[in-house]
Write a protein that holds these residues in place. Structure first.
Motif, PDB file in Angstrom:
ATOM      1  N   GLN A  13       6.867   2.477  -4.090  1.00 11.03           N
ATOM      2  CA  GLN A  13       7.215   3.585  -3.209  1.00 11.03           C
ATOM      3  C   GLN A  13       6.219   3.692  -2.062  1.00 11.03           C
ATOM      4  O   GLN A  13       5.050   3.263  -2.182  1.00 11.03           O
ATOM      5  CB  GLN A  13       7.215   4.891  -3.991  1.00 11.03           C
ATOM      6  CG  GLN A  13       8.288   4.975  -5.057  1.00 11.03           C
ATOM      7  CD  GLN A  13       9.680   5.012  -4.466  1.00 11.03           C
ATOM      8  OE1 GLN A  13       9.946   5.739  -3.503  1.00 11.03           O
ATOM      9  NE2 GLN A  13      10.592   4.227  -5.043  1.00 11.03           N
ATOM     10  N   SER A  14       6.674   4.258  -0.978  1.00 13.53           N
ATOM     11  CA  SER A  14       5.786   4.480   0.163  1.00 13.53           C
ATOM     12  C   SER A  14       4.563   5.277  -0.288  1.00 13.53           C
ATOM     13  O   SER A  14       4.681   6.247  -1.030  1.00 13.53           O
ATOM     14  CB  SER A  14       6.545   5.248   1.238  1.00 13.53           C
ATOM     15  OG  SER A  14       5.735   5.463   2.356  1.00 13.53           O
ATOM     16  N   GLY A  15       3.397   4.825   0.140  1.00  9.68           N
ATOM     17  CA  GLY A  15       2.140   5.449  -0.274  1.00  9.68           C
ATOM     18  C   GLY A  15       1.514   4.804  -1.487  1.00  9.68           C
ATOM     19  O   GLY A  15       0.368   5.115  -1.834  1.00  9.68           O
ATOM     20  N   GLY A  16       2.249   3.920  -2.138  1.00 11.42           N
ATOM     21  CA  GLY A  16       1.753   3.255  -3.335  1.00 11.42           C
ATOM     22  C   GLY A  16       0.850   2.071  -3.029  1.00 11.42           C
ATOM     23  O   GLY A  16       0.523   1.797  -1.865  1.00 11.42           O
ATOM     24  N   SER A  17       0.468   1.380  -4.089  1.00  4.71           N
ATOM     25  CA  SER A  17      -0.463   0.258  -3.972  1.00  4.71           C
ATOM     26  C   SER A  17       0.038  -0.953  -4.741  1.00  4.71           C
ATOM     27  O   SER A  17       0.771  -0.815  -5.733  1.00  4.71           O
ATOM     28  CB  SER A  17      -1.840   0.642  -4.529  1.00  4.71           C
ATOM     29  OG  SER A  17      -2.407   1.708  -3.806  1.00  4.71           O
ATOM     30  N   LEU A  18      -0.351  -2.111  -4.268  1.00  2.59           N
ATOM     31  CA  LEU A  18      -0.132  -3.376  -4.967  1.00  2.59           C
ATOM     32  C   LEU A  18      -1.344  -4.253  -4.737  1.00  2.59           C
ATOM     33  O   LEU A  18      -2.018  -4.132  -3.703  1.00  2.59           O
ATOM     34  CB  LEU A  18       1.107  -4.104  -4.431  1.00  2.59           C
ATOM     35  CG  LEU A  18       2.489  -3.616  -4.850  1.00  2.59           C
ATOM     36  CD1 LEU A  18       3.559  -4.378  -4.065  1.00  2.59           C
ATOM     37  CD2 LEU A  18       2.706  -3.787  -6.335  1.00  2.59           C
ATOM     38  N   ARG A  19      -1.601  -5.148  -5.685  1.00  2.00           N
ATOM     39  CA  ARG A  19      -2.637  -6.161  -5.474  1.00  2.00           C
ATOM     40  C   ARG A  19      -2.000  -7.533  -5.610  1.00  2.00           C
ATOM     41  O   ARG A  19      -1.482  -7.889  -6.673  1.00  2.00           O
ATOM     42  CB  ARG A  19      -3.783  -6.025  -6.482  1.00  2.00           C
ATOM     43  CG  ARG A  19      -4.941  -6.946  -6.140  1.00  2.00           C
ATOM     44  CD  ARG A  19      -6.131  -6.803  -7.061  1.00  2.00           C
ATOM     45  NE  ARG A  19      -5.936  -7.476  -8.339  1.00  2.00           N
ATOM     46  CZ  ARG A  19      -6.949  -7.850  -9.131  1.00  2.00           C
ATOM     47  NH1 ARG A  19      -8.189  -7.606  -8.792  1.00  2.00           N
ATOM     48  NH2 ARG A  19      -6.681  -8.433 -10.279  1.00  2.00           N
ATOM     49  N   LEU A  20      -2.066  -8.287  -4.543  1.00  2.00           N
ATOM     50  CA  LEU A  20      -1.572  -9.654  -4.545  1.00  2.00           C
ATOM     51  C   LEU A  20      -2.703 -10.603  -4.935  1.00  2.00           C
ATOM     52  O   LEU A  20      -3.853 -10.383  -4.571  1.00  2.00           O
ATOM     53  CB  LEU A  20      -1.033 -10.043  -3.176  1.00  2.00           C
ATOM     54  CG  LEU A  20       0.056  -9.146  -2.591  1.00  2.00           C
ATOM     55  CD1 LEU A  20       0.538  -9.724  -1.254  1.00  2.00           C
ATOM     56  CD2 LEU A  20       1.205  -8.954  -3.547  1.00  2.00           C
ATOM     57  N   SER A  21      -2.335 -11.642  -5.649  1.00  2.00           N
ATOM     58  CA  SER A  21      -3.294 -12.680  -6.019  1.00  2.00           C
ATOM     59  C   SER A  21      -2.838 -14.017  -5.460  1.00  2.00           C
ATOM     60  O   SER A  21      -1.640 -14.312  -5.434  1.00  2.00           O
ATOM     61  CB  SER A  21      -3.410 -12.793  -7.541  1.00  2.00           C
ATOM     62  OG  SER A  21      -3.906 -11.618  -8.113  1.00  2.00           O
ATOM     63  N   CYS A  22      -3.796 -14.809  -5.058  1.00  2.00           N
ATOM     64  CA  CYS A  22      -3.552 -16.174  -4.603  1.00  2.00           C
ATOM     65  C   CYS A  22      -4.442 -17.072  -5.450  1.00  2.00           C
ATOM     66  O   CYS A  22      -5.673 -16.968  -5.357  1.00  2.00           O
ATOM     67  CB  CYS A  22      -3.883 -16.299  -3.127  1.00  2.00           C
ATOM     68  SG  CYS A  22      -3.799 -17.973  -2.465  1.00  2.00           S
ATOM     69  N   THR A  23      -3.829 -17.908  -6.262  1.00  2.00           N
ATOM     70  CA  THR A  23      -4.576 -18.790  -7.146  1.00  2.00           C
ATOM     71  C   THR A  23      -4.579 -20.197  -6.575  1.00  2.00           C
ATOM     72  O   THR A  23      -3.524 -20.754  -6.262  1.00  2.00           O
ATOM     73  CB  THR A  23      -3.969 -18.797  -8.553  1.00  2.00           C
ATOM     74  OG1 THR A  23      -3.921 -17.457  -9.051  1.00  2.00           O
ATOM     75  CG2 THR A  23      -4.796 -19.656  -9.496  1.00  2.00           C
TER      76      THR A  23
END
Length: 125
Positions: A13-23
């Motif tokens: 949702q707008s205002g939320g967070s995610l963490r992307l990983s690059c391996t």
């Protein structure tokens, strides 16, 4: 063989967070610049952030400055993109990229020769 694999995308949702990983595999991550890029439907691929191989310096596009943070864990061969306060306009496929000849901080996509397959980030309003 140099390879990058992204993970961590999803719907938020707008205002939320995610963490992307690059391996990373096939090269020594800490020596080379790794960048995050995104491409929304019908738009050009744009640079989001990078962490340089020369000194670990970071760079952010104006559109994400103050909301996104890039970091690197060399022993795990991972580069992360922490994304906070996400907005619908952040919706895109996110890619990480690197190049064995690149150590400076830059988010010019044409300078990166090796790309991951991408991960979808969708921000609902």
């Amino acid at each position: 063989q140099l390879q990058l694999v992204e993970s961590g995308g999803g719907l938020v949702q707008s205002g939320g967070s995610l963490r992307l990983s690059c391996t990373a595999s096939g090269f020594t991550l800490e020596y080379y610049t790794v960048g995050w890029f995104r491409q929304a439907p019908g738009k050009k691929r744009e640079g989001v952030s990078c962490i340089s191989g020369s000194d670990g310096s970071t760079y952010y596009a104006d559109s994400v400055k103050g909301r996104f943070t890039i970091s690197r864990e060399n022993d795990k061969k991972k580069v992360y993109l922490q994304m906070n306060n996400l907005k619908p306009e952040d919706t895109a496929v996110y890619y990480c990229a690197t190049d064995p000849h690149l150590i400076i901080a830059t988010i010019r996509p044409e300078l990166f020769g090796s790309w991951g397959q991408g991960t979808q980030v969708t921000v609902a309003s």
